[in-house]
Design a protein around this motif. Sequence first.
Motif: not given
Length: 170
Positions: A29, A31, A123
């Motif tokens: 993951d 985030r 990201y």
Amino acid sequence: MDTDETVETSQGDLLEQVAALHSRLHLTDVRVQRLRAESLEDPPFDVHSIQIHNSPCEVLLEPPRFAARVNQTVTLRGGDEQTLAEVEVVLIIDYTLDEGPDPAEDAVSTYVEHNTYFTAHPYLRETLQNATLKLGLEPVILGVLSRDQPRPTEVTLVRRAPAQPGEPDE
């Protein structure tokens, strides 16, 4: 064995440990943990410089979880160096760690220093670009990475040409 050979051997051992750690990690993951975007002036404004500050990564190692926290702040400044806008992005990068011996602290530090930002970069770039657009600013885009540089060497402010009279706004 002289000192240079000892350093080379220990450096070689460290690289082997980092490679072994890398082979045991599985990305699970990525985030955003925190996003703070603030414009201190009403746009549009003239940006003269963009500064990027990366805080050292924080690591959580609780097998099978291996997590890194990446914190990056981008500041847009005017001609007199006053802050016009700022975007802070904090990402959590989660991995699972296969069973095995606990990795050495040096191997973890080296892995995080040389690999985590490469995982976080797309990201961070997307979040920064979207945040600046949502502030009503021209988008800020982080430059590309290369293997010989741990961080991007450039950041770009996309200058949008104003719409010509009679042209629809996009």
